[in-house]
Enzyme design. Structure first.
Site, PDB file in Angstrom:
ATOM      1  N   ASP A 101       0.722  -1.267  -0.025  1.00 31.07           N
ATOM      2  CA  ASP A 101       0.046  -0.128   0.028  1.00 31.07           C
ATOM      3  C   ASP A 101       0.835   1.329  -0.046  1.00 31.07           C
ATOM      4  OD1 ASP A 101      -3.178   0.309   0.949  1.00 31.07           O
ATOM      5  OD2 ASP A 101      -1.791   2.230   1.137  1.00 31.07           O
ATOM      6  N   ILE A 102       0.401   2.282  -0.820  1.00 27.43           N
ATOM      7  CA  ILE A 102       1.450   3.633  -1.039  1.00 27.43           C
ATOM      8  C   ILE A 102       1.195   4.307   0.443  1.00 27.43           C
ATOM      9  CG2 ILE A 102      -0.480   5.093  -2.091  1.00 27.43           C
ATOM     10  CD1 ILE A 102       1.675   5.531  -4.096  1.00 27.43           C
ATOM     11  N   ASN A 136     -12.879  -3.580   2.383  1.00 33.07           N
ATOM     12  CA  ASN A 136     -13.569  -2.073   2.509  1.00 33.07           C
ATOM     13  C   ASN A 136     -14.698  -2.286   1.371  1.00 33.07           C
ATOM     14  OD1 ASN A 136     -12.264  -1.326   4.954  1.00 33.07           O
ATOM     15  ND2 ASN A 136     -10.746  -0.168   3.621  1.00 33.07           N
ATOM     16  N   GLY A 149     -15.343   3.328   3.779  1.00 33.65           N
ATOM     17  CA  GLY A 149     -14.187   3.793   3.177  1.00 33.65           C
ATOM     18  C   GLY A 149     -13.678   3.195   2.161  1.00 33.65           C
ATOM     19  N   GLN A 150     -14.276   2.507   1.138  1.00 36.82           N
ATOM     20  CA  GLN A 150     -13.658   2.021  -0.083  1.00 36.82           C
ATOM     21  C   GLN A 150     -13.519   3.461  -1.013  1.00 36.82           C
ATOM     22  OE1 GLN A 150     -15.766  -1.039  -2.210  1.00 36.82           O
ATOM     23  NE2 GLN A 150     -14.138  -1.158  -3.647  1.00 36.82           N
ATOM     24  N   HIS A 201     -10.250  -5.373  -3.320  1.00 36.35           N
ATOM     25  CA  HIS A 201      -8.763  -5.789  -2.685  1.00 36.35           C
ATOM     26  C   HIS A 201      -9.077  -5.919  -1.241  1.00 36.35           C
ATOM     27  CE1 HIS A 201      -9.815  -1.265  -2.451  1.00 36.35           C
ATOM     28  NE2 HIS A 201      -9.027  -1.435  -1.450  1.00 36.35           N
ATOM     29  N   HIS A 211      -6.865  -5.752   2.166  1.00 38.07           N
ATOM     30  CA  HIS A 211      -5.807  -5.110   2.917  1.00 38.07           C
ATOM     31  C   HIS A 211      -5.270  -6.366   3.849  1.00 38.07           C
ATOM     32  CE1 HIS A 211      -6.749  -0.677   2.257  1.00 38.07           C
ATOM     33  NE2 HIS A 211      -7.873  -1.390   1.980  1.00 38.07           N
TER      34      HIS A 211
HETATM   35  P1  AMP Z   1      -9.513   1.180   0.266  1.00 39.38           P
HETATM   36  O1  AMP Z   1      -9.828   2.632   0.851  1.00 39.38           O
HETATM   37  O2  AMP Z   1     -10.158   0.223   0.918  1.00 39.38           O
HETATM   38  O3  AMP Z   1     -10.433   1.503  -1.199  1.00 39.38           O
HETATM   39  O4  AMP Z   1      -8.395   1.328  -0.155  1.00 39.38           O
HETATM   40  C1  AMP Z   1      -7.396   1.715  -1.155  1.00 39.38           C
HETATM   41  C2  AMP Z   1      -6.101   1.717  -0.943  1.00 39.38           C
HETATM   42  O5  AMP Z   1      -5.141   1.764  -1.965  1.00 39.38           O
HETATM   43  C3  AMP Z   1      -5.513   2.745   0.097  1.00 39.38           C
HETATM   44  O6  AMP Z   1      -5.123   2.117   1.424  1.00 39.38           O
HETATM   45  C4  AMP Z   1      -4.653   3.453  -0.547  1.00 39.38           C
HETATM   46  O7  AMP Z   1      -3.424   3.892   0.337  1.00 39.38           O
HETATM   47  C5  AMP Z   1      -4.003   2.579  -1.643  1.00 39.38           C
HETATM   48  N1  AMP Z   1      -3.446   2.910  -2.837  1.00 39.38           N
HETATM   49  C6  AMP Z   1      -4.150   3.837  -3.693  1.00 39.38           C
HETATM   50  N2  AMP Z   1      -3.349   4.227  -4.898  1.00 39.38           N
HETATM   51  C7  AMP Z   1      -2.338   3.347  -4.577  1.00 39.38           C
HETATM   52  C8  AMP Z   1      -1.024   2.994  -5.522  1.00 39.38           C
HETATM   53  N3  AMP Z   1      -0.746   3.691  -6.564  1.00 39.38           N
HETATM   54  N4  AMP Z   1      -0.077   2.098  -4.953  1.00 39.38           N
HETATM   55  C9  AMP Z   1      -0.407   1.222  -3.843  1.00 39.38           C
HETATM   56  N5  AMP Z   1      -1.531   1.620  -3.001  1.00 39.38           N
HETATM   57  C10 AMP Z   1      -2.530   2.448  -3.429  1.00 39.38           C
END
Ligand code: AMP
Ligand code: ZN
Length: 111
Positions: free
Chosen positions: A29-30, A84, A90-91, A97, A99
């Protein structure tokens, strides 16, 4: 193709990919929320759990997350797998995906 995670699968945008098989991809995760914070995604585009029609896809994502937890050395200590789903949960990225969170004590209930 406008989906961010589909672009990561296609290597159109970079990510720290740590595991891959025929059906799933795992990358860091970024914006990590724990010492280990990995996203596990199916290579097939499914927007959220609500649209998942094939339960085998969910099983593959779960088993892959478990394997990545072992690879990351957190399987025995413990880890959390979170999906999520939609706005109130919070999606923010609408490609299903999981986590994978670990490496620290996890609070309960989640926020
Ligand atoms: P959600 O809020 O459950 O939809 O999770 C989306 C996740 O994607 C968040 O934790 C972000 O930090 C992560 N995210 C968004 N863009 C990227 C990216 N380019 N590379 C890795 N993780 C990302
Ligand atoms: Zn996608």
């Amino acid at each position: 193709m406008s989906c961010l995670f589909c672009k990561i699968i296609a290597r159109e945008i970079p990510a720290a990919i740590i595991a891959e098989d025929a059906h799933c991809l795992a990358f860091r995760d970024i914006n990590p929320q724990a010492p280990t914070h990995v996203l596990v995604i199916p290579k097939e585009h499914v927007p959220s759990l609500n649209q998942m029609t094939d339960p085998a896809l969910g099983g593959r994502v779960l088993a892959f997350a478990r394997d990545v937890a072992k690879q990351e050395g957190i399987a025995e200590r413990g880890y959390r797998v979170v999906l999520n789903t939609n706005a109130e949960a919070g999606q923010t990225v609408f490609h299903l995906h999981a986590h994978l969170l670990g490496g620290r004590e996890q609070g309960w209930p989640p926020g």
